[in-house]
Design a protein around this motif. Sequence first.
Motif, PDB file in Angstrom:
ATOM      1  N   ASN A  83       2.626  -1.694  -9.328  1.00  0.00           N
ATOM      2  CA  ASN A  83       2.487  -2.797  -8.461  1.00  0.00           C
ATOM      3  C   ASN A  83       3.205  -3.922  -8.952  1.00  0.00           C
ATOM      4  O   ASN A  83       3.664  -3.920 -10.232  1.00  0.00           O
ATOM      5  N   ALA A  84       3.547  -5.069  -8.123  1.00  0.00           N
ATOM      6  CA  ALA A  84       4.279  -6.072  -8.541  1.00  0.00           C
ATOM      7  C   ALA A  84       3.676  -7.321  -7.855  1.00  0.00           C
ATOM      8  O   ALA A  84       3.582  -7.555  -6.799  1.00  0.00           O
ATOM      9  N   GLU A  85       3.196  -8.103  -8.752  1.00  0.00           N
ATOM     10  CA  GLU A  85       2.608  -9.454  -8.238  1.00  0.00           C
ATOM     11  C   GLU A  85       3.345 -10.748  -8.519  1.00  0.00           C
ATOM     12  O   GLU A  85       4.480 -10.756  -9.350  1.00  0.00           O
ATOM     13  N   PHE A 104       4.953  -9.582  -2.620  1.00  0.00           N
ATOM     14  CA  PHE A 104       4.154  -8.800  -3.720  1.00  0.00           C
ATOM     15  C   PHE A 104       4.293  -7.323  -3.281  1.00  0.00           C
ATOM     16  O   PHE A 104       4.598  -7.001  -1.979  1.00  0.00           O
ATOM     17  N   VAL A 105       4.325  -6.309  -4.062  1.00  0.00           N
ATOM     18  CA  VAL A 105       4.278  -4.998  -3.859  1.00  0.00           C
ATOM     19  C   VAL A 105       2.915  -4.476  -4.372  1.00  0.00           C
ATOM     20  O   VAL A 105       2.566  -4.476  -5.403  1.00  0.00           O
ATOM     21  N   ALA A 179      -1.260 -11.424  -5.285  1.00  0.00           N
ATOM     22  CA  ALA A 179      -1.036  -9.990  -4.510  1.00  0.00           C
ATOM     23  C   ALA A 179      -1.238 -10.466  -3.020  1.00  0.00           C
ATOM     24  O   ALA A 179      -2.198 -10.026  -2.386  1.00  0.00           O
ATOM     25  N   VAL A 180      -0.707 -11.372  -2.721  1.00  0.00           N
ATOM     26  CA  VAL A 180      -0.627 -11.967  -1.232  1.00  0.00           C
ATOM     27  C   VAL A 180       0.825 -12.663  -0.838  1.00  0.00           C
ATOM     28  O   VAL A 180       1.469 -13.055  -1.801  1.00  0.00           O
ATOM     29  N   GLY A 181       0.992 -12.725   0.441  1.00  0.00           N
ATOM     30  CA  GLY A 181       2.114 -13.216   1.065  1.00  0.00           C
ATOM     31  C   GLY A 181       2.099 -13.243   2.534  1.00  0.00           C
ATOM     32  O   GLY A 181       1.308 -12.573   3.078  1.00  0.00           O
ATOM     33  N   ALA A 182       2.927 -14.130   2.936  1.00  0.00           N
ATOM     34  CA  ALA A 182       2.833 -14.141   4.459  1.00  0.00           C
ATOM     35  C   ALA A 182       4.205 -14.021   4.910  1.00  0.00           C
ATOM     36  O   ALA A 182       5.308 -14.448   4.189  1.00  0.00           O
TER      37      ALA A 182
END
Length: 426
Positions: A83-85, A104-105, A179-182
């Motif tokens: 994962n990528a934060e 994030f991924v 770990a969030v994005g719009a």
Amino acid sequence: MGTDIRGPGACEHAYDRARLRQFLAGEAAGEGLSRRGVLRLLGAAAGLAAAGTGTGAGVAAAAGRPGIVKPLPAELFTVRDTNAETNWQALRGTGYHTPVDRFFVRNHTSTPVLDPARWRLTVWGGGLRGRAVEFSYDDLRSLPAVTSSAVLECAGNGRSYFATQQGDRVSGTPWTMGAVGAARWRGVRLADVLRAAGLSRRAVDVMPRGLDPRYTAGGTDYGRVRRPMPVAKALDDVLLAYEMNGLPLLPDHGRPVRLVVPSWVGIASVKWVGDIEVSDRPLFSPWNTVFYRLFGSAHPRGGSAPLTCQPVRSAFELAPGAEFAAGRRHRLTGRSWSGGGGVRRVEVSADDGASWREARLHDAPRPGGWVRWSVPWQPHEPGPARLMARATDTAGTVQPFRSVPNDQGFFFDAVVRHPVRVVRDP
């Protein structure tokens, strides 16, 4: 031009509890899951928690590679296993939507690189009026396009604070708040695809499945990522997206097509979707029996209902330990969001909660979205300080000062103590 969709993103707690009872009574189905099998997996959940696995590392991490295709510069991301934060300071000044290069991924295994021209989506199951129906990438793009601005977030976002802020022992990827994005998603309504495939009145559950590699943890092969939802949700505000912020999806974000399920836990927004089972019987998978439920002494014996709507959270657009000059006026910025409704109020404290100042909101509250906010701050004395932000959503839910712990570290919703340092003005 696409049509804008913003559904209510209803939480289906009663539905989930009913499904769990039906499964354990042998009345629900799941590919590769018998009643005995799910009971065994439920028993394994405690072992996974004790071992610290089951919600983070997968086969790609075990092979010594991140399994992510796009660049991950250190100024934008913190890499955590597969994962990528997103580093929150990288979002300052970027606008409402998270740029794709810093979104994030979250991968269970590794990112597959799929050719849209060869990709097919198969819709099948006893909840259709006829046989399975196949859609190509061009077939989807020929259907009416819709757009949706929605926040996606891993249910484990903030997990590390259970340990560092509360002293609780939890398992899984140690996310901070990145770990969030719009994004602005474009695609077709899942409802339109289901109806085109011949959705029948008998249908009760819909289960999308991804094309990423099979997920193995603790010696158990759980198969490909898949998670059911009620037909009512599938027909509401769910999108089969093929664009993100105006461009075709990148591989790490689900190319060619992914689900976007506003307000719900990120696991519901299955990436690289390859087939969708439409069932006339209740469905279950490991991703709502073993994972993405709350286990522990504070929760019902056998675990909570499967997780759906995200809690209220807030974050500063600052690096931990950021420095501020004493005696100067500074502008603190951040973002707050909630799966239970729009955010209508944000308060900020710079004195460990002794006093609070209401922040200025730069966006209107909206279901499935977040608000950007700012507040002035003029520190006077050099030394360490802790900034805090708490949000209130349109349902009246306020961020607590302590989050109820659970073994797998989901749904950390407490106010985060963000450390900074005040230095003498040179």
